[in-house]
Design an enzyme around this catalytic site. Structure first.
Site, mmCIF file in Angstrom:
data_model
loop_
_atom_site.group_PDB
_atom_site.id
_atom_site.type_symbol
_atom_site.label_atom_id
_atom_site.label_comp_id
_atom_site.label_asym_id
_atom_site.label_seq_id
_atom_site.Cartn_x
_atom_site.Cartn_y
_atom_site.Cartn_z
ATOM 1 N N LYS A 162 -1.183 -5.967 -7.437
ATOM 2 C CA LYS A 162 -2.094 -5.470 -6.406
ATOM 3 C C LYS A 162 -2.984 -6.613 -5.940
ATOM 4 C CE LYS A 162 -1.049 -1.120 -5.987
ATOM 5 N NZ LYS A 162 -0.476 -0.653 -4.713
ATOM 6 N N ASP A 191 1.171 -6.360 -3.248
ATOM 7 C CA ASP A 191 0.872 -5.204 -2.389
ATOM 8 C C ASP A 191 -0.622 -5.204 -2.082
ATOM 9 O OD1 ASP A 191 0.542 -2.801 -1.109
ATOM 10 O OD2 ASP A 191 1.229 -1.546 -2.785
ATOM 11 N N GLU A 217 3.803 -6.562 0.535
ATOM 12 C CA GLU A 217 3.721 -5.160 0.985
ATOM 13 C C GLU A 217 2.359 -4.878 1.599
ATOM 14 O OE1 GLU A 217 5.338 -2.323 -1.807
ATOM 15 O OE2 GLU A 217 3.726 -0.894 -1.461
ATOM 16 N N ASP A 242 4.611 0.465 3.612
ATOM 17 C CA ASP A 242 4.506 1.557 2.640
ATOM 18 C C ASP A 242 3.742 2.712 3.282
ATOM 19 O OD1 ASP A 242 4.091 3.220 0.475
ATOM 20 O OD2 ASP A 242 2.736 1.876 -0.591
ATOM 21 N N LYS A 266 9.078 6.518 -0.945
ATOM 22 C CA LYS A 266 8.364 7.249 -2.003
ATOM 23 C C LYS A 266 8.738 8.719 -1.911
ATOM 24 C CE LYS A 266 4.426 4.177 -2.662
ATOM 25 N NZ LYS A 266 3.006 3.922 -2.423
ATOM 26 N N GLN A 294 3.754 6.464 -6.107
ATOM 27 C CA GLN A 294 2.506 7.018 -5.564
ATOM 28 C C GLN A 294 1.524 7.265 -6.701
ATOM 29 O OE1 GLN A 294 2.912 7.983 -1.771
ATOM 30 N NE2 GLN A 294 1.035 6.939 -2.305
HETATM 31 C C1 MUC Z 1 1.248 1.600 -3.604
HETATM 32 O O1 MUC Z 1 2.383 1.116 -3.527
HETATM 33 O O2 MUC Z 1 0.501 1.416 -2.663
HETATM 34 C C2 MUC Z 1 -1.581 2.802 -4.417
HETATM 35 C C3 MUC Z 1 -2.139 3.708 -3.601
HETATM 36 C C4 MUC Z 1 -1.190 4.686 -3.339
HETATM 37 O O3 MUC Z 1 -1.306 5.688 -2.628
HETATM 38 O O4 MUC Z 1 -0.024 4.381 -3.963
HETATM 39 C C5 MUC Z 1 -0.250 3.271 -4.789
HETATM 40 C C6 MUC Z 1 0.854 2.331 -4.860
HETATM 41 MG MG MG Z 2 2.027 0.123 -1.571
#
Ligand code: MUC
Ligand code: MG
Length: 367
Positions: A162, A191, A217, A242, A266, A294
């Site tokens: 992240k 991401d 991402e 995403d 997702k 998620q």
């Molecule tokens: C992601 O891939 O963004 C973080 C916030 C969300 O809604 O999902 C996660 C993972």
């Molecule tokens: Mg994401």
């Protein structure tokens, strides 16, 4: 095969390790268990994870939309009338995880009715996937230690890091520390959850250009329309959309607009019916896909692995299938097991999972 009831049960299970990222943080899995009942006595299950910072849904709102709008619209349909169900759910705007959970619980019920796994009904490509673990915000030493724990205990060798903090060096230092610790033994991608501006994103990607990243991402918002196109045009790795692509139409818009070059699928937001549409669109456009997370519990992860193993394209890269490991407990009678960096889909009909009634009684918050 007629639907007789659709239940929405809120529950809360604390995380042992909260996940923090640019758009928010999660300390407890305050999800909604969805159960679809049929007149044959079959019960299909799935879970909806409210992500207000991503889709605007709340736990109370998910229960309300299912009880007040979706259940009355679906009761009386048979499980094979999936397209009718899809169009009835689509009359309500938004609410992606509520719709997805209802859709997946219908598929689970259908699988139990015909005695076949959902993954085989969808495509039946493989029985396992490599696992990618998401590393939430912390300082570099702690994030490296977390990756070491996941590597040593579960054999995981792919990490989604992240990013999206300011200054960008807070995050680029983490990615560099991970590469220095593991060398080429791990795959890394980042991401941003829309945390950076387009120019901060480019600066960060240049700082990390020697680190062999697989993907970037959602580094900046899709609403920065020209900025994001400008950024994506300068990257030499795929840019994954995403949260900017919750529907097939959004995929088309972002990709044809030059604002994304790969897609996160997702199941928590597009269910099985919608995820299949996104998958087929990605195949038609020639886009790479990653099975995203998620911040799913074990029910949601069972859904993601069922879909991810159904197709070659979704099983190609490691899927984000491990963040349930950070939860203190879950609702399944038999926990999912990750070993050698892989998760197998569950054998058995439907999703191959069963809810433990004692655990549900302990964690549900509506009684
Ligand atoms: C992601 O891939 O963004 C973080 C916030 C969300 O809604 O999902 C996660 C993972
Ligand atoms: Mg994401």
């Amino acid at each position: 095969m007629k639907i007789t009831a659709v239940e929405a049960i809120p529950f809360a299970i604390p995380y042992t390790k909260p996940l923090k990222f640019a758009s928010g943080e999660v300390h407890a899995a305050e999800h909604v268990l969805v159960r679809v009942h049929t007149d044959d006595g079959i019960v299909g299950v799935a879970e909806a994870p409210p992500r207000p910072f991503t889709y605007g849904e709340t736990q109370t709102g998910i229960v309300a939309v299912i009880e007040q709008i979706f259940a009355p619209a679906l009761i009386g349909l048979t499980l094979t009338e999936r397209e009718v169900a899809h169009h009835r759910l689509a009359r309500t705007v938004g609410n992606p995880t509520a719709k997805a959970a209802v859709d997946m619980a219908m598929w689970d019920a259908f699988g139990h009715t015909v005695g076949l796994p959902v993954s085989d009904l969808l495509g039946g490509y493989t029985d396992r996937m490599r696992v990618s673990h998401m590393l939430g915000f912390d300082d570099p030493a702690k994030m490296v230690a977390e990756a070491e724990r996941m590597h040593d205990a579960y054999g995981i060798t792919t990490f989604k890091v992240k990013v999206g903090r300011r200054p960008v060096s807070l995050d680029t230092a983490v990615v560099r520390a991970l590469r220095e610790r593991f060398g080429d033994a791990v795959e890394l991608y980042v991401d941003g959850n829309r945390g950076w501006s387009p120019s901060e994103s480019l600066r960060a990607m240049r700082e990390m250009s020697d680190l062999g990243l697989l993907f970037a991402e959602e580094l900046c918002p899709a609403d920065d329309v020209f900025g994001r196109r400008w950024l994506v045009g300068q990257l030499d790795i795929p840019f994954i959309a995403d949260e900017s692509v919750p529907t097939p139409a959004d995929v088309t818009r972002e990709v044809l607009g030059g604002s994304a070059t790969a897609i996160s699928i997702k199941t928590a937001r597009t269910g099985f019916t919608g995820s299949a549409r996104v998958h087929h669109l990605a195949e038609g456009l020639g886009l790479e896909v990653v099975m995203g997370n998620q911040i799913d519990g074990q029910i949601g992860t069972a859904c993601a692995i069922a879909f991810g193993t159904a197709y070659e394209r979704t099983a190609r890269y490691a899927g984000e299938l491990s963040n349930f490991l950070d939860m203190s407990d879950d609702l399944l009678t038999m926990p999912l097991q990750i070993s050698d960096g892989q998760l197998h889909r569950r054998p058995g009909a439907g999703l191959g999972i069963a809810i433990d009634p004692d655990k549900l009684a302990r964690y549900r918050t509506d009684l």
